[in-house]
Design an enzyme around this catalytic site. Structure first.
Site, mmCIF file in Angstrom:
data_model
loop_
_atom_site.group_PDB
_atom_site.id
_atom_site.type_symbol
_atom_site.label_atom_id
_atom_site.label_comp_id
_atom_site.label_asym_id
_atom_site.label_seq_id
_atom_site.Cartn_x
_atom_site.Cartn_y
_atom_site.Cartn_z
ATOM 1 N N ASP A 67 5.989 15.515 0.927
ATOM 2 C CA ASP A 67 6.230 15.126 2.317
ATOM 3 C C ASP A 67 7.428 15.917 2.846
ATOM 4 O O ASP A 67 8.064 16.653 2.096
ATOM 5 C CB ASP A 67 6.478 13.613 2.436
ATOM 6 C CG ASP A 67 7.548 13.138 1.468
ATOM 7 O OD1 ASP A 67 8.446 13.928 1.124
ATOM 8 O OD2 ASP A 67 7.487 11.971 1.050
ATOM 9 N N ASP A 69 11.026 16.035 5.041
ATOM 10 C CA ASP A 69 12.156 15.315 5.625
ATOM 11 C C ASP A 69 12.939 16.286 6.492
ATOM 12 O O ASP A 69 13.086 17.463 6.161
ATOM 13 C CB ASP A 69 13.069 14.780 4.515
ATOM 14 C CG ASP A 69 12.328 13.829 3.587
ATOM 15 O OD1 ASP A 69 11.888 12.776 4.049
ATOM 16 O OD2 ASP A 69 12.171 14.168 2.403
ATOM 17 N N ASP A 143 21.835 12.759 -3.317
ATOM 18 C CA ASP A 143 22.044 12.410 -4.732
ATOM 19 C C ASP A 143 22.264 13.631 -5.632
ATOM 20 O O ASP A 143 23.356 13.831 -6.162
ATOM 21 C CB ASP A 143 20.917 11.495 -5.260
ATOM 22 C CG ASP A 143 19.510 11.953 -4.890
ATOM 23 O OD1 ASP A 143 19.360 13.052 -4.331
ATOM 24 O OD2 ASP A 143 18.550 11.201 -5.186
HETATM 25 P P1 ATP Z 1 9.846 13.315 -3.128
HETATM 26 O O1 ATP Z 1 9.585 13.148 -1.647
HETATM 27 O O2 ATP Z 1 9.175 14.455 -3.751
HETATM 28 O O3 ATP Z 1 9.696 12.057 -3.874
HETATM 29 P P2 ATP Z 1 12.537 13.668 -2.239
HETATM 30 O O4 ATP Z 1 13.706 14.361 -2.873
HETATM 31 O O5 ATP Z 1 12.097 14.190 -0.910
HETATM 32 O O6 ATP Z 1 11.397 13.685 -3.293
HETATM 33 P P3 ATP Z 1 12.890 11.190 -0.888
HETATM 34 O O7 ATP Z 1 12.942 9.826 -1.465
HETATM 35 O O8 ATP Z 1 11.811 11.559 0.052
HETATM 36 O O9 ATP Z 1 12.899 12.169 -2.142
HETATM 37 O O10 ATP Z 1 14.298 11.440 -0.200
HETATM 38 C C1 ATP Z 1 14.567 12.567 0.612
HETATM 39 C C2 ATP Z 1 15.978 13.052 0.362
HETATM 40 O O11 ATP Z 1 16.903 12.019 0.716
HETATM 41 C C3 ATP Z 1 16.303 13.387 -1.098
HETATM 42 O O12 ATP Z 1 15.929 14.695 -1.428
HETATM 43 C C4 ATP Z 1 17.803 13.187 -1.136
HETATM 44 O O13 ATP Z 1 18.468 14.290 -0.569
HETATM 45 C C5 ATP Z 1 18.001 11.994 -0.188
HETATM 46 N N1 ATP Z 1 17.958 10.724 -0.945
HETATM 47 C C6 ATP Z 1 16.885 9.934 -1.148
HETATM 48 N N2 ATP Z 1 17.192 8.853 -1.866
HETATM 49 C C7 ATP Z 1 18.505 8.949 -2.121
HETATM 50 C C8 ATP Z 1 19.427 8.127 -2.825
HETATM 51 N N3 ATP Z 1 19.042 6.993 -3.404
HETATM 52 N N4 ATP Z 1 20.723 8.537 -2.871
HETATM 53 C C9 ATP Z 1 21.110 9.683 -2.247
HETATM 54 N N5 ATP Z 1 20.294 10.491 -1.607
HETATM 55 C C10 ATP Z 1 19.007 10.150 -1.522
HETATM 56 MG MG MG Z 2 10.623 13.435 0.385
#
Ligand code: ATP
Ligand code: MG
Length: 430
Positions: A67, A69, A143
């Site tokens: 997805d 962001d 994170d």
């Molecule tokens: P995926 O979508 O593949 O699961 P993602 O890294 O995009 O991985 P998301 O949960 O969509 O994960 O979160 C988007 C972004 O927001 C992350 O890449 C990170 O930068 C930030 N993020 C998400 N959750 C946290 C958290 N618990 N603490 C700090 N930053 C976070």
């Molecule tokens: Mg994501």
């Protein structure tokens, strides 16, 4: 002294400028039309906006992003006004969901470094965060270094404040800042570390691994509904087997499912099977994994059940709710899979036809076959069902004739049923 002077010099000069990287290799997958449209609209309204997080990370790893962001300096209310089909969601970390066509883009406003707008509990856990800041502050609130990369479509540059590009090259999951503090702020990050490591084949830094035990304990403070969301991401993304192999080496497996035996071959087989199904485009439901993970607990309760006791399936599901909460429909699915096991083992001739048309027959049969992979005593029965399903009428007659006599007789009464339940339970936990 020199160090102190350097520190003050650095403070005066402000934070180091980010690296801006142009010679990256993005496949076309990262240039998602809807996300780019969102960025363009924000830019034309005078705001900064970047792709951020998982999509940039995955694109750099040549993995198709799941997805997209977007991070911006526009306030959430403004974002929401700029896009007709959008709404502000989330209490802990409010963001805007923007819908364009069939796509959902998650837009967040730059977060500020820790301030009094960030609400902590007494152990440092962040309860609420609605403090907005600059691009740089936003980067340091994310994170892992590999998750804090921004892509600017207008300059085609990756902006890296934290050494994320180098960590992607080194295939390493590392926190931004102090590991212990970052885990105390949000213990779920330990599960995210395992997930990204499994997904990308990255190693987890040693200081994260040495904090696993404390982090696992702290998961107790996380709302069980949030852990269910994380459970879905861990096990239904196509790399459940690797995730499970990592979790079961640590206290995390039992922090999520206290009653399961981490070494259970059935669980590992089910994780592998889930990955295969995803790869082949077959349907998957969290209910099936719930049935697998809580099977031992259900059996133990079923074995020691007294007539006046609660339904053992109900008791099993209830005792799980304060860890990873299982939504009712998936609990019901698990219960149906468990109860059909007894009928599949017994193969009562009079109800065979009804059984094969039961709505959980297929899931129940799959469950039986998974058990058969590691449990010799169930194998013959699973094979029987495999043959039975593919057989014509005369072959079915033959198969029925091979059944033990007890299956061919009418089932007479509760005592008999109870005995069968106990024998099936003990054969299948074996
Ligand atoms: P995926 O979508 O593949 O699961 P993602 O890294 O995009 O991985 P998301 O949960 O969509 O994960 O979160 C988007 C972004 O927001 C992350 O890449 C990170 O930068 C930030 N993020 C998400 N959750 C946290 C958290 N618990 N603490 C700090 N930053 C976070
Ligand atoms: Mg994501």
């Amino acid at each position: 002294m020199k160090q102190v002077l350097n520190f003050f010099r650095r403070k005066q000069a402000g934070p180091p400028a980010p690296r801006r990287i142009r010679d990256h290799h993005f496949g076309p997958d990262v240039l998602d039309a809807s996300a780019l449209k969102v960025i363009e609209v924000l830019n034309t309204n005078g705001f900064q906006a970047y792709l951020v997080g998982g999509c940039v990370r995955d694109a750099l790893c040549a993995v198709k992003p799941k997805d997209f962001d977007v991070a911006t300096d526009a306030p959430l209310e403004t974002v929401s006004k700029l896009f007709r089909r959008s709404r502000i969601v989330g209490r802990r970390f409010p963001i805007v969901h923007v819908r364009l066509g069939r796509d959902l883009i998650e837009v967040s406003t730059f977060r500020q470094s820790i301030s009094d707008k960030v609400v902590h509990d007494d152990r440092g856990m962040i309860l609420r965060d609605s403090a907005f800041g600059t691009l740089q502050e936003d980067a340091f609130r994310r994170d892992f270094t590999v998750n804090a990369l921004y892509y600017d479509p207008s300059s085609r540059e990756i902006i890296d404040f934290v050494g994320g590009v180098d960590d992607i090259k080194a295939k390493k999951i590392r926190f931004i800042g102090d590991t212990k503090t970052r885990l105390a702020e949000d213990p779920v990050r330990i599960l995210r570390a395992v997930r990204f490591s499994a997904k990308l084949g990255f190693s987890i830094s040693a200081d994260i691994m040495s904090s696993v035990k404390t982090a696992a304990k702290r998961l107790e403070a996380i709302p069980p509904a949030r852990l269910f969301d994380e459970f879905l991401k861990l096990f239904l993304s196509g790399y459940a087997e690797t995730v499970w192999r990592q979790l079961r080496e640590t206290p995390l497996a039992n922090a999520l499912f206290p009653s399961c035996a981490p070494s259970s071959p059935l669980i590992l087989a089910a994780m592998r099977n889930t990955d295969d199904r995803i790869l082949n485009g077959a349907s998957i439901t969290p209910g099936f994994l719930v049935a697998v993970l809580l099977w031992d607990d259900f059996n133990a309760r079923n074995d020691s059940r007294e007539p006046e006791d609660d339904d053992p399936a109900f008791a099993t599901l209830k005792s799980q709710q304060s860890y990873v909460a299982i939504p009712r429909r998936f609990g019901t699915f698990a219960r149906e899979v468990w109860t059909i096991q007894e009928r599949l083992l017994k193969r009562n001739v009079r109800s065979l036809d009804r059984l094969v048309t039961h709505k959980r027959f297929r899931a129940g049969y799959d469950f039986l076959c998974l058990q058969a992979e590691s449990d010799e005593s169930v194998r013959a029965c699973a094979d029987w069902w495999s043959e039975f399903q593919n057989a014509d009428d005369s072959k079915r007659e033959t198969l029925i004739a091979q059944l033990p006599k007890t299956s061919r007789k009418r089932n007479r009464g509760r005592n008999k049923r109870r005995a069968a339940t106990q024998s099936s339970a003990s054969t299948s936990t074996g």
